[in-house]
Motif scaffolding. Structure first.
Motif: not given
Length: 319
Positions: A74-75, A85-91, A133-136
């Motif tokens: 994982g990331a 960053a939300e997209t990156f960490f979700y993926n 809410e604050q940290h992806p």
């Protein structure tokens, strides 16, 4: 007995020790990796698996032989991806686990064990911090669990080990602690934030993973750890390993917040976004993010260890 285990990310720091721990307990262990390159440190067979590029049929063919899947990849929160960053960490963290859960529900897979972060634990017990809410990165860790449960349709148990800062070493790898260790090594006066954390030895994480295989038969998130220490105490332990005496000066939190805001602006100008929002994370960094782990030690059957020894190994691996 469920003894056929696939460790995705088994070539990494924690994965290496999990492989060794399970082999010592007579489990049949295979490493899942996007590369099949081996070295003298490789201690188990490797199968190529890419949870982003392979089709469902290809993944099913690979994982169908295994009773237990361990996701140790994982990331990482130290990554600085392009916005958002939300997209990156979700993926990186959610998508692969959801695919494993969805595909494995029709197989013999009994459970999927995910190596997570203790930040998700603090999101539960300190809702006023609004970490998701604050940290992806933290949001991805929460969704990793909840969406995997949904995808599993209760056919496979999803178990997350919520892990604090880990110390130890792997042959041939430089620990991620090297920048901090170099800073302490070169600086007679060490400036650092207030607050503290929990620390754990990598062997304990491996033992806890074994415990999750043998003792957890439901969906669960379990914080694991060893010692609660202030940052000043941790720096003192690293200094001892280095054979140095260091003066530690705690930086007032308002000053750290100003520096963090400047850093956030710098990343924004470069169209980068951190997984942990630096300007909001300072409050957490300067707090005592301590864990009570007696319950998890009993449940997962891992023991207290001498953390100075683990830090000595970490420092030695950085030289």
């Amino acid at each position: 007995m469920a003894n056929n285990v696939l460790i995705i990310g088994g070539l990494g720091f924690i994965g290496f020790h999990i492989v060794r721990e399970l082999q010592q307990q007579n489990y049949q262990v295979t490493i899942g990796s996007r590369t099949t390159l081996t070295s003298k440190e490789t201690i188990a067979p490797i199968v190529k698996i890419d949870l982003h590029q392979m089709s469902d049929a290809e993944i099913e063919q690979i994982i169908s032989d295994f009773d237990i899947l361990i996701f140790a990849g994982g990331a990482d929160d130290r990554t600085f991806p392009n916005e958002p960053a939300e997209t990156f960490f979700y993926n990186g963290n959610v998508t692969p686990c959801v695919r494993l859960a969805r595909i494995s529900r029709s197989l013999k897979t009994q459970k999927i064990i995910i190596l997570g972060s203790y930040f998700s634990y603090f999101n539960r017990i300190r809702p006023e911090w609004k970490m998701a809410e604050q940290h992806p990165y933290v949001k991805s860790r929460l969704l990793q669990y909840s969406e995997s449960i949904t995808a599993s349709e209760d056919k496979t148990h999803i178990v997350v080990l919520e892990i604090p800062y880990v110390f130890g070493a792997v042959p041939g790898k430089i620990p991620l602690w090297k920048p901090l260790i170099n800073y302490i090594k070169k600086s007679p006066i060490v400036f650092y934030t207030k607050g503290g954390t929990n620390i754990v030895a990598v062997e304990q994480v491996a033992a806890a993973t074994l415990g999750a295989i043998e003792n957890v038969n439901q969906h669960d998130c379990i914080p694991i750890g060893n010692n609660n220490v202030t940052w000043k105490q941790l720096i003192g332990m690293i200094s001892k390993s280095l054979g140095k005496k260091r003066i530690v000066v705690s930086i007032p939190t308002p000053i750290v917040k100003v520096v963090a805001s400047i850093a956030k602006l710098y990343f924004r100008l470069r169209k980068k976004q951190t997984g942990l929002d630096v300007s909001h994370f300072i409050k957490i960094q300067a707090s005592k993010t301590y864990l009570e782990t007696d319950d998890s030690m009993r449940l997962l059957n891992y023991q207290k260890v001498d953390m100075q020894k683990a830090i000595d190994e970490t420092v030695a691996a950085c030289n």
